[in-house]
Design a protein around this motif. Structure first.
Motif, PDB file in Angstrom:
ATOM      1  N   TYR A   1       8.373 136.448 -21.879  1.00 18.15           N
ATOM      2  CA  TYR A   1       7.379 136.880 -22.860  1.00 18.15           C
ATOM      3  C   TYR A   1       6.914 138.280 -22.487  1.00 18.15           C
ATOM      4  CZ  TYR A   1       6.863 132.154 -24.752  1.00 18.15           C
ATOM      5  OH  TYR A   1       7.101 130.943 -25.349  1.00 18.15           O
ATOM      6  N   ILE A   2       6.754 139.139 -23.489  1.00 12.74           N
ATOM      7  CA  ILE A   2       6.160 140.464 -23.305  1.00 12.74           C
ATOM      8  C   ILE A   2       4.787 140.426 -23.946  1.00 12.74           C
ATOM      9  CG2 ILE A   2       6.385 142.948 -23.674  1.00 12.74           C
ATOM     10  CD1 ILE A   2       8.592 141.868 -21.986  1.00 12.74           C
ATOM     11  N   ILE A   3       3.763 140.766 -23.183  1.00 14.15           N
ATOM     12  CA  ILE A   3       2.379 140.650 -23.647  1.00 14.15           C
ATOM     13  C   ILE A   3       1.744 142.041 -23.706  1.00 14.15           C
ATOM     14  CG2 ILE A   3       0.128 139.621 -23.193  1.00 14.15           C
ATOM     15  CD1 ILE A   3       1.606 137.489 -21.517  1.00 14.15           C
ATOM     16  N   GLY A   4       1.204 142.376 -24.855  1.00  9.91           N
ATOM     17  CA  GLY A   4       0.458 143.621 -24.999  1.00  9.91           C
ATOM     18  C   GLY A   4      -1.025 143.350 -24.819  1.00  9.91           C
ATOM     19  N   ILE A   5      -1.676 144.098 -23.912  1.00  6.62           N
ATOM     20  CA  ILE A   5      -3.100 143.881 -23.631  1.00  6.62           C
ATOM     21  C   ILE A   5      -3.922 145.083 -24.095  1.00  6.62           C
ATOM     22  CG2 ILE A   5      -2.691 142.313 -21.720  1.00  6.62           C
ATOM     23  CD1 ILE A   5      -3.061 144.608 -19.784  1.00  6.62           C
ATOM     24  N   GLU A   6      -5.246 144.880 -24.183  1.00  2.42           N
ATOM     25  CA  GLU A   6      -6.129 145.905 -24.727  1.00  2.42           C
ATOM     26  C   GLU A   6      -6.148 147.161 -23.877  1.00  2.42           C
ATOM     27  OE1 GLU A   6      -9.873 143.998 -25.025  1.00  2.42           O
ATOM     28  OE2 GLU A   6      -9.307 142.745 -26.757  1.00  2.42           O
TER      29      GLU A   6
ATOM     30  N   VAL B   1       2.035 139.408 -28.643  1.00  3.07           N
ATOM     31  CA  VAL B   1       2.945 138.608 -27.822  1.00  3.07           C
ATOM     32  C   VAL B   1       4.334 138.652 -28.455  1.00  3.07           C
ATOM     33  CG1 VAL B   1       3.474 136.343 -26.835  1.00  3.07           C
ATOM     34  CG2 VAL B   1       1.088 137.054 -27.116  1.00  3.07           C
ATOM     35  N   SER B   2       5.310 139.024 -27.651  1.00  3.44           N
ATOM     36  CA  SER B   2       6.695 138.976 -28.095  1.00  3.44           C
ATOM     37  C   SER B   2       7.500 138.194 -27.066  1.00  3.44           C
ATOM     38  CB  SER B   2       7.260 140.386 -28.258  1.00  3.44           C
ATOM     39  OG  SER B   2       8.535 140.338 -28.897  1.00  3.44           O
TER      40      SER B   2
ATOM     41  N   SER C   1       7.366 141.990 -33.414  1.00  2.00           N
ATOM     42  CA  SER C   1       6.415 142.158 -32.320  1.00  2.00           C
ATOM     43  C   SER C   1       7.004 142.998 -31.183  1.00  2.00           C
ATOM     44  CB  SER C   1       5.983 140.785 -31.785  1.00  2.00           C
ATOM     45  OG  SER C   1       7.109 140.011 -31.388  1.00  2.00           O
ATOM     46  N   TYR C   2       8.306 142.880 -30.965  1.00  2.00           N
ATOM     47  CA  TYR C   2       8.925 143.629 -29.867  1.00  2.00           C
ATOM     48  C   TYR C   2       8.867 145.138 -30.133  1.00  2.00           C
ATOM     49  CZ  TYR C   2      12.115 144.482 -25.963  1.00  2.00           C
ATOM     50  OH  TYR C   2      12.656 144.908 -24.768  1.00  2.00           O
ATOM     51  N   LEU C   3       9.210 145.551 -31.341  1.00  2.00           N
ATOM     52  CA  LEU C   3       9.166 146.972 -31.670  1.00  2.00           C
ATOM     53  C   LEU C   3       7.733 147.487 -31.708  1.00  2.00           C
ATOM     54  CD1 LEU C   3      11.950 147.221 -34.409  1.00  2.00           C
ATOM     55  CD2 LEU C   3      12.085 147.813 -31.976  1.00  2.00           C
ATOM     56  N   GLU C   4       6.795 146.615 -32.033  1.00  2.74           N
ATOM     57  CA  GLU C   4       5.383 147.004 -31.991  1.00  2.74           C
ATOM     58  C   GLU C   4       4.953 147.320 -30.564  1.00  2.74           C
ATOM     59  OE1 GLU C   4       0.976 145.066 -32.944  1.00  2.74           O
ATOM     60  OE2 GLU C   4       2.801 144.104 -33.725  1.00  2.74           O
ATOM     61  N   LEU C   5       5.492 146.566 -29.614  1.00  3.83           N
ATOM     62  CA  LEU C   5       5.142 146.767 -28.206  1.00  3.83           C
ATOM     63  C   LEU C   5       5.875 147.949 -27.587  1.00  3.83           C
ATOM     64  CD1 LEU C   5       5.083 143.065 -26.941  1.00  3.83           C
ATOM     65  CD2 LEU C   5       3.157 144.651 -26.971  1.00  3.83           C
TER      66      LEU C   5
ATOM     67  N   THR D   1      -0.304 129.597 -27.075  1.00  5.37           N
ATOM     68  CA  THR D   1      -1.329 129.507 -26.025  1.00  5.37           C
ATOM     69  C   THR D   1      -1.656 130.886 -25.475  1.00  5.37           C
ATOM     70  OG1 THR D   1      -0.495 127.322 -25.405  1.00  5.37           O
ATOM     71  CG2 THR D   1      -1.902 128.447 -23.803  1.00  5.37           C
ATOM     72  N   ILE D   2      -0.643 131.705 -25.273  1.00  2.00           N
ATOM     73  CA  ILE D   2      -0.860 133.056 -24.728  1.00  2.00           C
ATOM     74  C   ILE D   2      -1.666 133.905 -25.701  1.00  2.00           C
ATOM     75  CG2 ILE D   2       0.306 135.185 -24.022  1.00  2.00           C
ATOM     76  CD1 ILE D   2       2.631 133.469 -23.020  1.00  2.00           C
ATOM     77  N   ARG D   3      -1.412 133.755 -26.990  1.00  2.89           N
ATOM     78  CA  ARG D   3      -2.123 134.539 -27.996  1.00  2.89           C
ATOM     79  C   ARG D   3      -3.634 134.302 -27.958  1.00  2.89           C
ATOM     80  NH1 ARG D   3       1.852 133.624 -33.224  1.00  2.89           N
ATOM     81  NH2 ARG D   3       3.288 135.377 -32.822  1.00  2.89           N
ATOM     82  N   GLN D   4      -4.048 133.127 -27.543  1.00  2.00           N
ATOM     83  CA  GLN D   4      -5.470 132.771 -27.563  1.00  2.00           C
ATOM     84  C   GLN D   4      -6.221 133.274 -26.334  1.00  2.00           C
ATOM     85  OE1 GLN D   4      -5.582 128.518 -28.081  1.00  2.00           O
ATOM     86  NE2 GLN D   4      -4.405 128.567 -29.986  1.00  2.00           N
TER      87      GLN D   4
END
Length: 361
Positions: A184-189, A59-60, A85-89, A49-52
């Motif tokens: 959850y860790i969320i990466g935003i634009e 999202v990690s 995803s965590y290392l990407e963030l 849901t968060i991804r959308q």
């Protein structure tokens, strides 16, 4: 003066160490947790849901594990995370490519910071056994990677392993904790949509069995700092008291010096020395004393901070003297020198020549 500046610098460095997690936070990362408390978990299904949601790029997720190594005194922060995803963030964790591949591909693999590996003498390929507290039992991990911080403010005492490894072990026990995450860790634009995205995430799970609270990573870290606010305020107050004590001691020293030489200043006046010249002479002496002591104190702060860091490294994994602290030390030094010299100088230039000459001998 040197000891006082040393004390002041160490106290300010302790305060900086408390806020180091806040300073290292990214403006493009959000943290979502249960709105009641961090100890309550969230369903893994929230991830899709968060991804959308508009503006979300990555999202990690993960769990605080709370294990310890050999003895409970050997505590360090350890997390079960989704590694890719965590290392990407968190690009600030610098990992050799080969080690990164091995860590992400080995379900029982773990990734640790360089300082943590040095503390226990761990090497790549070692088997590390943690004793769980939240998740009881003995948990074996294989050290597949050691990361270093991109800069000196990055915590190198963390321990990461695969969330899937934790979840699969929980499933075998048929526990209600399976398929749930702690955060959850969320990466935003970009950081400008942080408030809007946070509101959209929380609105998506409103009136659900597990409502969420989403905030910037910086706000999340400040929440932990706020728990120790009373201690931080006390340290700040002590640092101000140290400044006040410095001022009193130096002002008393200069006052005694001027009183002992008041006759000499009267002679200077007789010889034609102006008020400004005598004032600069006294204030200059005060500045020489304080600046010499202040610089000595700043130099002494570095070995003292190193020893302090070795003694309390478990509580302050990042303990660095910042340029701001050194500039503040210098500002305090100059301020104390000026204030301590002004009042004795005023006394010397206002005394009458005849009164001053009577004190000769």
């Amino acid at each position: 003066m040197a000891v006082a500046i040393l004390s002041f610098g160490l106290l300010r460095t302790v305060i900086d160490a408390w806020y180091i997690g806040v300073e290292a936070s990214s403006e493009t990362r959000l943290v979502t947790r249960n709105s009641i408390s961090l100890i309550f978990r969230l369903p893994l299904s929230y991830r899709d849901t968060i991804r959308q949601i508009d503006g979300v790029e990555t999202v990690s997720y993960g769990n605080w594990f709370g294990g310890y190594y050999i003895d409970q005194k050997d505590f360090f922060a350890n997390f079960a995370v989704e590694p890719h995803s965590y290392l990407e963030l968190y690009p600030e964790y610098v990992i050799p490519d080969g080690q990164k591949v091995k860590f992400t591909s080995d379900r029982k693999g773990c990734l640790v910071g360089k300082k943590l590996a040095d503390r226990f003498g761990w090497n790549l390929g070692d088997t590390i056994t943690l004793t769980g507290t939240i998740f009881p039992g003995k948990w074996d991990f294989i050290l597949r990677g050691i990361y270093e911080g991109r800069n000196k403010n990055i915590d190198e005492t963390l321990f990461f392993f695969h969330w899937n490894y934790l979840n699969e072990s929980i499933k075998k026990l048929q526990s209600t904790l399976k398929d749930h995450v702690g955060f959850y860790i969320i990466g935003i634009e970009n950081p400008y949509i942080a408030a809007e995205t946070s509101e959209a995430v929380d609105e998506s799970f409103k009136n659900s069995l597990a409502e969420t609270l989403t905030e910037t990573e910086k706000a999340f870290q400040l929440g932990f700092v706020a728990m120790s606010e009373a201690i931080i305020k006390a340290i700040q107050l002590i640092s101000l008291v140290v400044i006040f004590i410095i001022l009193i001691v130096v002002a008393n020293t200069m006052g005694m010096s001027v009183r002992e030489r008041i006759g000499e200043y009267a002679v200077f006046k007789t010889l034609g020395f102006r008020t400004r010249q005598i004032s600069l002479l006294i204030i200059g002496e005060s500045m020489v004393i304080t600046v010499f002591g202040g610089i000595t104190g700043i130099i002494m702060t570095f070995p003292a901070a190193m020893g302090f860091s070795m003694a309390v490294g478990r509580f302050f994994p990042v303990f660095n003297i910042t340029w701001e602290t050194m500039c503040l030390d210098l500002a305090v030094t100059v301020t104390v020198g000026l204030l301590a010299g002004i009042f004795p100088a005023y006394r010397a230039v206002t005394v009458r020549i005849a009164e001053g000459l009577r004190r000769i001998g």
